[in-house]
Design a protein around this motif. Structure first.
Motif, PDB file in Angstrom:
ATOM      1  N   TYR A 144       0.840  -1.202   0.000  1.00 55.23           N
ATOM      2  CA  TYR A 144       0.000   0.000   0.000  1.00 55.23           C
ATOM      3  C   TYR A 144       0.875   1.253   0.000  1.00 55.23           C
ATOM      4  CZ  TYR A 144      -4.824  -1.603   0.320  1.00 55.23           C
ATOM      5  OH  TYR A 144      -6.073  -2.105   0.035  1.00 55.23           O
ATOM      6  N   ALA A 145       1.923   1.252   0.811  1.00 56.50           N
ATOM      7  CA  ALA A 145       2.822   2.414   0.863  1.00 56.50           C
ATOM      8  C   ALA A 145       3.498   2.621  -0.493  1.00 56.50           C
ATOM      9  CB  ALA A 145       3.864   2.218   1.968  1.00 56.50           C
ATOM     10  N   GLU A 146       3.945   1.532  -1.117  1.00 56.43           N
ATOM     11  CA  GLU A 146       4.578   1.634  -2.434  1.00 56.43           C
ATOM     12  C   GLU A 146       3.619   2.243  -3.450  1.00 56.43           C
ATOM     13  OE1 GLU A 146       6.417  -1.249  -5.924  1.00 56.43           O
ATOM     14  OE2 GLU A 146       6.244  -2.054  -3.903  1.00 56.43           O
ATOM     15  N   ALA A 147       2.335   1.943  -3.316  1.00 55.51           N
ATOM     16  CA  ALA A 147       1.322   2.494  -4.219  1.00 55.51           C
ATOM     17  C   ALA A 147       0.909   3.911  -3.834  1.00 55.51           C
ATOM     18  CB  ALA A 147       0.089   1.580  -4.249  1.00 55.51           C
ATOM     19  N   ASP A 173       2.549 -19.803   2.229  1.00 54.52           N
ATOM     20  CA  ASP A 173       3.369 -19.106   1.231  1.00 54.52           C
ATOM     21  C   ASP A 173       2.676 -19.072  -0.135  1.00 54.52           C
ATOM     22  OD1 ASP A 173       5.405 -18.492   3.010  1.00 54.52           O
ATOM     23  OD2 ASP A 173       6.589 -20.272   2.508  1.00 54.52           O
ATOM     24  N   ALA A 174       2.079 -20.197  -0.549  1.00 53.71           N
ATOM     25  CA  ALA A 174       1.388 -20.231  -1.850  1.00 53.71           C
ATOM     26  C   ALA A 174       0.192 -19.289  -1.852  1.00 53.71           C
ATOM     27  CB  ALA A 174       0.948 -21.659  -2.176  1.00 53.71           C
ATOM     28  N   SER A 175      -0.546 -19.270  -0.757  1.00 51.67           N
ATOM     29  CA  SER A 175      -1.702 -18.379  -0.667  1.00 51.67           C
ATOM     30  C   SER A 175      -1.257 -16.919  -0.702  1.00 51.67           C
ATOM     31  CB  SER A 175      -2.500 -18.673   0.605  1.00 51.67           C
ATOM     32  OG  SER A 175      -3.634 -17.844   0.650  1.00 51.67           O
ATOM     33  N   LEU A 176      -0.196 -16.598   0.019  1.00 48.98           N
ATOM     34  CA  LEU A 176       0.319 -15.235   0.020  1.00 48.98           C
ATOM     35  C   LEU A 176       0.774 -14.839  -1.379  1.00 48.98           C
ATOM     36  CD1 LEU A 176       1.123 -12.623   1.427  1.00 48.98           C
ATOM     37  CD2 LEU A 176       3.250 -13.733   2.120  1.00 48.98           C
ATOM     38  N   ASP A 177       1.496 -15.724  -2.070  1.00 52.26           N
ATOM     39  CA  ASP A 177       1.935 -15.409  -3.437  1.00 52.26           C
ATOM     40  C   ASP A 177       0.739 -15.145  -4.354  1.00 52.26           C
ATOM     41  OD1 ASP A 177       4.570 -15.739  -2.649  1.00 52.26           O
ATOM     42  OD2 ASP A 177       4.781 -17.739  -3.539  1.00 52.26           O
ATOM     43  N   LYS A 178      -0.277 -16.002  -4.265  1.00 50.99           N
ATOM     44  CA  LYS A 178      -1.462 -15.871  -5.113  1.00 50.99           C
ATOM     45  C   LYS A 178      -2.170 -14.537  -4.863  1.00 50.99           C
ATOM     46  CE  LYS A 178      -6.109 -17.798  -5.655  1.00 50.99           C
ATOM     47  NZ  LYS A 178      -7.058 -18.816  -5.178  1.00 50.99           N
ATOM     48  N   HIS A 179      -2.440 -14.233  -3.602  1.00 50.58           N
ATOM     49  CA  HIS A 179      -3.241 -13.045  -3.305  1.00 50.58           C
ATOM     50  C   HIS A 179      -2.429 -11.759  -3.352  1.00 50.58           C
ATOM     51  CE1 HIS A 179      -6.782 -15.379  -2.850  1.00 50.58           C
ATOM     52  NE2 HIS A 179      -6.140 -16.210  -2.045  1.00 50.58           N
ATOM     53  N   ARG A 180      -1.130 -11.845  -3.099  1.00 54.97           N
ATOM     54  CA  ARG A 180      -0.308 -10.648  -3.239  1.00 54.97           C
ATOM     55  C   ARG A 180      -0.308 -10.192  -4.693  1.00 54.97           C
ATOM     56  NH1 ARG A 180       6.043  -9.279  -2.226  1.00 54.97           N
ATOM     57  NH2 ARG A 180       5.693  -7.039  -1.958  1.00 54.97           N
ATOM     58  N   ALA A 181      -0.239 -11.142  -5.624  1.00 55.49           N
ATOM     59  CA  ALA A 181      -0.305 -10.771  -7.040  1.00 55.49           C
ATOM     60  C   ALA A 181      -1.624 -10.052  -7.339  1.00 55.49           C
ATOM     61  CB  ALA A 181      -0.157 -12.025  -7.906  1.00 55.49           C
ATOM     62  N   TRP A 183      -3.596  -8.326  -5.119  1.00 55.91           N
ATOM     63  CA  TRP A 183      -3.702  -6.992  -4.529  1.00 55.91           C
ATOM     64  C   TRP A 183      -2.728  -6.034  -5.155  1.00 55.91           C
ATOM     65  CZ3 TRP A 183      -2.078  -9.952   0.241  1.00 55.91           C
ATOM     66  CH2 TRP A 183      -0.779  -9.681   0.665  1.00 55.91           C
ATOM     67  N   ARG A 184      -1.568  -6.491  -5.596  1.00 58.64           N
ATOM     68  CA  ARG A 184      -0.634  -5.591  -6.267  1.00 58.64           C
ATOM     69  C   ARG A 184      -1.223  -5.101  -7.602  1.00 58.64           C
ATOM     70  NH1 ARG A 184       4.404  -4.604  -4.612  1.00 58.64           N
ATOM     71  NH2 ARG A 184       5.173  -4.348  -6.762  1.00 58.64           N
ATOM     72  N   GLY A 188      -2.387  -1.202  -8.682  1.00 57.68           N
ATOM     73  CA  GLY A 188      -1.722  -0.606  -9.823  1.00 57.68           C
ATOM     74  C   GLY A 188      -0.210  -0.769  -9.807  1.00 57.68           C
ATOM     75  N   LEU A 189       0.282  -1.752  -9.069  1.00 59.38           N
ATOM     76  CA  LEU A 189       1.735  -1.938  -8.950  1.00 59.38           C
ATOM     77  C   LEU A 189       2.288  -2.934  -9.963  1.00 59.38           C
ATOM     78  CD1 LEU A 189       2.032  -1.994  -5.067  1.00 59.38           C
ATOM     79  CD2 LEU A 189       2.645  -0.126  -6.619  1.00 59.38           C
ATOM     80  N   ASP A 190       1.490  -3.867 -10.444  1.00 56.65           N
ATOM     81  CA  ASP A 190       1.962  -4.863 -11.416  1.00 56.65           C
ATOM     82  C   ASP A 190       1.094  -4.837 -12.653  1.00 56.65           C
ATOM     83  OD1 ASP A 190       4.024  -5.744  -9.790  1.00 56.65           O
ATOM     84  OD2 ASP A 190       2.812  -7.328  -8.896  1.00 56.65           O
TER      85      ASP A 190
END
Length: 190
Positions: A144-147, A173-181, A183-184, A188-190
């Protein structure tokens, strides 16, 4: 629930249930998906929307033709949005595009009540410890801060989706990777 939240829920159901709305899908499949989405908004759903919001309806395509496959109508205003532009092609996306106020002769109706399915979890995974959840929070806040945004109500959604998939059987870890993609992308980060 506002229109952006309804579209976010549609995307969540789409991802969670692995629904294809592209060129290989049929109109009937897209209509069934959209009926489920708007039904989850109108009637509520134990996973996707615990608080029913009876303002949300669907419409037919006019002239006795079947339902429009991705239009949500807010009643009683009759304001309508195309919520999946490009549905039926491989370039579809989730975005609310206003199509204005529907005329009085346009048939608008209550969606079917969706199946109230809930995850068949069985035994829960062991509690990973507070540090694991603190790490998710730190990563979420940093993105969020990066955005350039302050945390908002969607923080709960992203945290909840990450934990939901972990409880449903993914590794943390797999869940975090999936959902981080997800939310990023939303940030508007990716």
């Amino acid at each position: 629930m506002n229109i952006e939240e309804l579209v976010d829920m549609a995307e969540w159901i789409h991802v969670d249930e692995e629904v294809d709305l592209g060129a290989s899908s049929t109109r009937d499949e897209r209509n069934a998906f959209w009926m489920r989405v708007v039904g989850c908004a109108y009637w509520g759903h134990p996973v996707y929307n615990p608080l029913p919001d009876p303002q949300w309806c669907v419409k037919d395509a006019g002239g006795g033709r079947p339902m429009s496959d991705d239009v949500a109508v807010s009643m009683p205003s009759r304001a309508a949005w195309d919520c999946i532009p490009g549905s039926g092609s491989d370039s579809y996306r989730f975005e609310a595009e206003s199509i204005g106020i529907l005329p009085a002769d346009q048939h608008v109706y209550v969606p079917d009540k969706p199946a109230q399915d809930t995850p068949a979890w069985g035994a829960l995974p062991p509690y990973p410890g507070d540090a694991a959840f603190d790490e998710i929070g730190m990563i979420l806040w940093a993105d969020y801060a990066e955005a350039g945004r302050v945390p908002d109500a969607q923080v709960g959604r992203w945290f909840g989706r990450t934990i939901y998939d972990y409880l449903a059987g993914m590794t943390l870890d797999a869940s975090l990777d999936k959902h981080r993609a997800e939310w990023r992308t939303a940030l508007g980060l990716d």
